[in-house]
Scaffold this motif. Structure first.
Motif, short mmCIF file in Angstrom:
data_model
loop_
_atom_site.label_atom_id
_atom_site.label_comp_id
_atom_site.label_asym_id
_atom_site.label_seq_id
_atom_site.Cartn_x
_atom_site.Cartn_y
_atom_site.Cartn_z
N PHE A 91 0.80 -1.23 0.00
CA PHE A 91 0.00 0.00 0.00
C PHE A 91 0.83 1.28 0.00
N GLY A 92 2.13 1.17 -0.15
CA GLY A 92 2.99 2.35 -0.22
C GLY A 92 2.89 3.22 1.03
N GLU A 93 2.80 4.54 0.82
CA GLU A 93 2.72 5.51 1.92
C GLU A 93 1.60 5.16 2.89
N LYS A 94 0.48 4.75 2.32
CA LYS A 94 -0.69 4.42 3.14
C LYS A 94 -0.33 3.29 4.12
N GLY A 95 0.45 2.35 3.65
CA GLY A 95 0.85 1.22 4.48
C GLY A 95 1.78 1.65 5.61
N ALA A 96 2.51 2.73 5.38
CA ALA A 96 3.42 3.24 6.42
C ALA A 96 2.65 3.85 7.57
N GLY A 97 1.37 4.22 7.31
CA GLY A 97 0.57 4.87 8.34
C GLY A 97 -0.43 3.95 9.02
N VAL A 98 -0.47 2.69 8.62
CA VAL A 98 -1.43 1.75 9.23
C VAL A 98 -0.97 1.40 10.65
N ARG A 99 -1.89 1.49 11.60
CA ARG A 99 -1.53 1.09 12.97
C ARG A 99 -1.36 -0.43 13.04
N ILE A 100 -0.30 -0.85 13.70
CA ILE A 100 -0.09 -2.28 13.98
C ILE A 100 -0.13 -2.44 15.49
N LEU A 101 -1.20 -3.05 15.99
CA LEU A 101 -1.35 -3.24 17.44
C LEU A 101 -0.71 -4.55 17.86
N TYR A 102 -0.20 -4.58 19.07
CA TYR A 102 0.23 -5.86 19.65
C TYR A 102 -0.89 -6.34 20.59
N GLY A 103 -1.19 -7.63 20.57
CA GLY A 103 -2.16 -8.20 21.51
C GLY A 103 -1.71 -9.56 22.00
N GLY A 104 -2.10 -9.89 23.22
CA GLY A 104 -1.72 -11.17 23.83
C GLY A 104 -1.04 -10.92 25.16
N SER A 105 -1.84 -11.04 26.26
CA SER A 105 -1.31 -10.85 27.62
C SER A 105 -0.65 -9.49 27.83
N LEU A 106 -1.19 -8.47 27.16
CA LEU A 106 -0.74 -7.11 27.44
C LEU A 106 -1.36 -6.71 28.80
N LYS A 107 -0.49 -6.31 29.72
CA LYS A 107 -0.90 -6.06 31.11
C LYS A 107 -0.31 -4.74 31.60
N PRO A 108 -0.80 -4.25 32.74
CA PRO A 108 -0.19 -3.05 33.31
C PRO A 108 1.32 -3.24 33.51
N GLN A 109 1.74 -4.47 33.86
CA GLN A 109 3.15 -4.72 34.19
C GLN A 109 4.07 -4.71 32.96
N ASN A 110 3.55 -5.03 31.79
CA ASN A 110 4.45 -5.10 30.63
C ASN A 110 4.13 -4.07 29.55
N ALA A 111 3.07 -3.28 29.77
CA ALA A 111 2.60 -2.39 28.70
C ALA A 111 3.65 -1.36 28.28
N ARG A 112 4.31 -0.75 29.28
CA ARG A 112 5.25 0.32 28.96
C ARG A 112 6.36 -0.20 28.05
N GLU A 113 6.85 -1.37 28.41
CA GLU A 113 7.97 -1.96 27.66
C GLU A 113 7.53 -2.34 26.24
N ILE A 114 6.38 -3.00 26.14
CA ILE A 114 5.94 -3.49 24.82
C ILE A 114 5.51 -2.34 23.92
N LEU A 115 4.83 -1.34 24.49
CA LEU A 115 4.28 -0.27 23.66
C LEU A 115 5.34 0.67 23.10
N GLN A 116 6.59 0.55 23.61
CA GLN A 116 7.63 1.40 23.02
C GLN A 116 8.47 0.67 21.97
N VAL A 117 8.11 -0.58 21.70
CA VAL A 117 8.83 -1.32 20.65
C VAL A 117 8.52 -0.69 19.28
N GLU A 118 9.52 -0.65 18.43
CA GLU A 118 9.34 -0.03 17.12
C GLU A 118 8.20 -0.71 16.34
N ASN A 119 7.41 0.11 15.67
CA ASN A 119 6.27 -0.36 14.88
C ASN A 119 5.14 -0.98 15.70
#
Ligand code: PGA
Length: 251
Positions: free
Chosen positions: A200-228
């Protein structure tokens, strides 16, 4: 996290929640309006029976509502199913499609998931398209290929003109308390990003990619700062306002 993309945190309540659960929504709304303004778009995907109530009660706090599934058809003889237009009519702005629990329990194929995503777009909803590998597929070294195939089959061409969201959810991490390493998440999200920009070119660069699977208060900060990683899809930890708020605040 790619800085130009506003992160999105979506709560997937699954088959949990009665009208009484709206107390948690009220509590979350209170936290969101009294604390610092959230840096993420906040979405809750409750059971269909309370989508309208969540949309109505969440609005003043900026909480948006989403469905957990929709049918590919706009209407017709499909007992028990819900059309994307019905979710939109109830106030939803998003809908999860292709969650692994539906792929497993109902044998939903990539083709069906793509048709659902198309229906969602047609109804003015933003589909959250889920992909993810099993533990056996990861152990065999096939995780990236499996996810690439799911993406190719599940994302409609309409994503070129319309907003879609991808949620990477390794099946073995859902509800288990286990998560991939940050390096593994970075590698998978990087691979998904490449595939999106190739298609999708430029459009693909702007698509949100969420992480899911045991995302918790304890690990959220670390996981949410991972690139992409542009936000999260949260199951269990979205049921309690305090936990979900902590995850939102981790952005
Ligand atoms: P979990 O579920 O956060 O409870 O692991 C995530 C999901 O299935 O969307």
């Amino acid at each position: 996290m790619t800085t130009t993309i506003t992160p999105l945190i979506a709560g997937n309540w699954k088959m949990n929640g009665l009208r009484g659960s709206l107390d948690e929504l009220t509590a979350l709304a209170g936290m969101l309006t009294t604390g610092e303004a959230p840096r993420a778009v906040v979405v809750i995907c409750p059971p269909a029976t309370i989508v309208a109530a969540v949309a109505r009660q969440g609005a003043s706090a900026g909480i948006l509502a989403g469905g957990q599934d929709c049918h590919a058809a706009a209407s017709g003889a499909h007992t028990g199913d819900i059309a994307a237009g019905m979710l939109a009519d109830a106030g939803a702005q998003y809908v999860i499609v292709g969650h692994s629990e539906r792929r497993a329990a109902y044998g939903e194929t990539d083709e069906q998931v793509r048709a659902k995503a198309e229906a969602a777009i047609g109804a003015g909803l933003k589909p959250i398209i889920c992909v993810g590998e099993t533990e056996a597929e990861r152990d065999a070294g096939n995780a990236e290929d499996v996810v690439a195939n799911q993406l190719a089959g599940s994302i409609p061409d309409a994503a070129e003109q319309h907003e879609v969201i991808v949620a990477y959810e390794p099946i073995w991490a859902i509800g288990t308390g286990r998560t991939p390493s940050n390096d593994d998440i970075a590698q998978m999200h990087g691979s998904i990003r490449r595939q999106l920009t190739d298609r999708f070119g430029e459009k693909g660069a702007g698509v949100r990619i969420l992480y899911g699977g045991s995302l918790k208060p304890q690990n959220a900060r670390e996981i949410l700062q991972v690139e992409n990683v542009n936000g999260g899809l949260v199951g269990g930890a979205s049921l309690l306002a305090k936990d979900f708020y902590t995850i939102i605040s981790a952005v």
